[in-house]
Design a protein around this motif. Sequence first.
Motif, PDB file in Angstrom:
ATOM      1  N   MET A   1    -100.981  31.718 -34.818  1.00  0.00           N
ATOM      2  CA  MET A   1    -101.511  31.126 -33.590  1.00  0.00           C
ATOM      3  C   MET A   1    -101.175  31.976 -32.375  1.00  0.00           C
ATOM      4  SD  MET A   1    -100.707  27.109 -34.369  1.00  0.00           S
ATOM      5  CE  MET A   1    -101.501  26.263 -35.745  1.00  0.00           C
ATOM      6  N   ASP A   2    -100.000  32.573 -32.379  1.00  0.00           N
ATOM      7  CA  ASP A   2     -99.619  33.455 -31.275  1.00  0.00           C
ATOM      8  C   ASP A   2    -100.519  34.684 -31.200  1.00  0.00           C
ATOM      9  OD1 ASP A   2     -97.603  31.800 -30.399  1.00  0.00           O
ATOM     10  OD2 ASP A   2     -96.000  32.865 -31.451  1.00  0.00           O
TER      11      ASP A   2
ATOM     12  N   VAL B   1    -105.710  23.472 -32.714  1.00  0.00           N
ATOM     13  CA  VAL B   1    -106.076  23.599 -34.118  1.00  0.00           C
ATOM     14  C   VAL B   1    -107.411  22.888 -34.299  1.00  0.00           C
ATOM     15  CG1 VAL B   1    -104.827  21.516 -34.828  1.00  0.00           C
ATOM     16  CG2 VAL B   1    -105.229  23.313 -36.493  1.00  0.00           C
ATOM     17  N   ARG B   2    -108.257  23.406 -35.170  1.00  0.00           N
ATOM     18  CA  ARG B   2    -109.498  22.712 -35.503  1.00  0.00           C
ATOM     19  C   ARG B   2    -109.180  21.600 -36.506  1.00  0.00           C
ATOM     20  NH1 ARG B   2    -114.213  26.099 -34.228  1.00  0.00           N
ATOM     21  NH2 ARG B   2    -113.665  26.720 -32.094  1.00  0.00           N
ATOM     22  N   LEU B   3    -109.937  20.514 -36.411  1.00  0.00           N
ATOM     23  CA  LEU B   3    -109.759  19.390 -37.325  1.00  0.00           C
ATOM     24  C   LEU B   3    -111.126  18.941 -37.810  1.00  0.00           C
ATOM     25  CD1 LEU B   3    -107.882  17.250 -38.635  1.00  0.00           C
ATOM     26  CD2 LEU B   3    -108.292  15.830 -36.614  1.00  0.00           C
ATOM     27  N   LEU B   4    -111.367  19.082 -39.105  1.00  0.00           N
ATOM     28  CA  LEU B   4    -112.584  18.563 -39.717  1.00  0.00           C
ATOM     29  C   LEU B   4    -112.292  17.146 -40.186  1.00  0.00           C
ATOM     30  CD1 LEU B   4    -115.468  18.787 -40.783  1.00  0.00           C
ATOM     31  CD2 LEU B   4    -114.535  19.820 -42.870  1.00  0.00           C
TER      32      LEU B   4
ATOM     33  N   THR C   1    -110.764  29.851 -38.516  1.00  0.00           N
ATOM     34  CA  THR C   1    -111.459  28.866 -37.694  1.00  0.00           C
ATOM     35  C   THR C   1    -112.769  28.441 -38.340  1.00  0.00           C
ATOM     36  OG1 THR C   1    -110.531  29.903 -35.716  1.00  0.00           O
ATOM     37  CG2 THR C   1    -112.404  28.421 -35.398  1.00  0.00           C
ATOM     38  N   LEU C   2    -112.958  27.152 -38.481  1.00  0.00           N
ATOM     39  CA  LEU C   2    -114.227  26.604 -38.952  1.00  0.00           C
ATOM     40  C   LEU C   2    -115.101  26.351 -37.724  1.00  0.00           C
ATOM     41  CD1 LEU C   2    -115.138  25.776 -41.879  1.00  0.00           C
ATOM     42  CD2 LEU C   2    -114.723  23.413 -41.171  1.00  0.00           C
ATOM     43  N   ASP C   3    -116.301  26.914 -37.713  1.00  0.00           N
ATOM     44  CA  ASP C   3    -117.181  26.787 -36.548  1.00  0.00           C
ATOM     45  C   ASP C   3    -118.260  25.732 -36.716  1.00  0.00           C
ATOM     46  OD1 ASP C   3    -115.984  28.760 -34.890  1.00  0.00           O
ATOM     47  OD2 ASP C   3    -116.899  30.314 -36.135  1.00  0.00           O
ATOM     48  N   ASP C   4    -118.458  25.280 -37.945  1.00  0.00           N
ATOM     49  CA  ASP C   4    -119.485  24.273 -38.221  1.00  0.00           C
ATOM     50  C   ASP C   4    -118.969  23.391 -39.354  1.00  0.00           C
ATOM     51  OD1 ASP C   4    -122.028  23.288 -39.803  1.00  0.00           O
ATOM     52  OD2 ASP C   4    -122.755  23.859 -37.811  1.00  0.00           O
TER      53      ASP C   4
ATOM     54  N   PRO D   1    -106.435  27.871 -36.802  1.00  0.00           N
ATOM     55  CA  PRO D   1    -106.706  27.418 -38.171  1.00  0.00           C
ATOM     56  C   PRO D   1    -107.328  26.024 -38.187  1.00  0.00           C
ATOM     57  CG  PRO D   1    -104.375  27.212 -37.688  1.00  0.00           C
ATOM     58  CD  PRO D   1    -105.000  27.871 -36.490  1.00  0.00           C
ATOM     59  N   THR D   2    -107.727  25.599 -39.377  1.00  0.00           N
ATOM     60  CA  THR D   2    -108.466  24.339 -39.528  1.00  0.00           C
ATOM     61  C   THR D   2    -107.734  23.398 -40.471  1.00  0.00           C
ATOM     62  OG1 THR D   2    -110.539  25.557 -39.213  1.00  0.00           O
ATOM     63  CG2 THR D   2    -110.697  23.332 -40.138  1.00  0.00           C
ATOM     64  N   ALA D   3    -107.633  22.142 -40.066  1.00  0.00           N
ATOM     65  CA  ALA D   3    -107.100  21.073 -40.906  1.00  0.00           C
ATOM     66  C   ALA D   3    -108.243  20.143 -41.297  1.00  0.00           C
ATOM     67  CB  ALA D   3    -106.014  20.303 -40.159  1.00  0.00           C
TER      68      ALA D   3
END
Length: 276
Positions: free
Chosen positions: A186-187, A240-243, A80-83, A192-194
């Motif tokens: 994910m389960d 999912v995180r998306l940058l 996970t990207l937090d910033d 995760p980050t895209a």
Amino acid sequence: MIKTGDPRSLGIPASEARLNFDTELQELGGGPRRRLLVVNDEPAFELSFYCGTCPLLFRRLETAREKLSLESMQKRLTGTLDDPDDGGVIDAFGTLLPKGEYLPLLLEVEPRLVTPGREGDYFSGEQVTTWGIDQFWGLPEYPHTPYYRTFETAVDSDAHLYEFVVPMVPPSWNERKRVEEYIALMDQGTVPTAVAISTLDVCQPAIDRGEDYFVHWGLTHFLLDGHHKLEAAATAGRPVRLLSLLTLGESLAGAEETARLPALRTQSRTARRIGR
């Protein structure tokens, strides 16, 4: 919305960048013909036309065959990207992009995979209520690719924001084993980050021909990294995180409109009712 970064200059000279925005010109020295997203010197997607009155568009072309993920970022993006500025991700992907101004947006999305012409398709649904069908073909616009819908909200009573995540290649090209691995992660609670290069196109027809005449804001994220992650998230019903690296110079939106985007993205998800 998780966090917005500061607008910044990113990229390398266009002649060296693996991804570019380009204009196809008329053969006899006329004006612009198609607005294009180009990958490795090959046209990959046709985008909304410059006029701003034609329908919102992302149409995959025959030469769209490559993804732009970076092996050096795979481990960092599995988590996970937090910033937006964590882990040097922006600078790494900036080496793929043409020099310009970009606004980083870190989002958390729950993608829903849509097949053109089927339930949930923007092009045969909301777009038709405003533009009607194409007068020549007698059909809705067709993007030539499955895509993900992730968010929509009201801009005001006369405008609505729609968000899309567009894979560079269709999900059917993904490796099944990798998709299943991400579902398993994910389960276990991993988000995760895209990463995507994004455009904001603001479009409204010049003539009212449809059931619901309003301005369509299209926030379109073209995946650089995360094809397997997005499919896994859509399959498992997980976030999912998306940058997003939003291009300010190549979007069909003014400074005031792009400045409003972060606040709009924090609003509740709301669908538009016809005539509202």
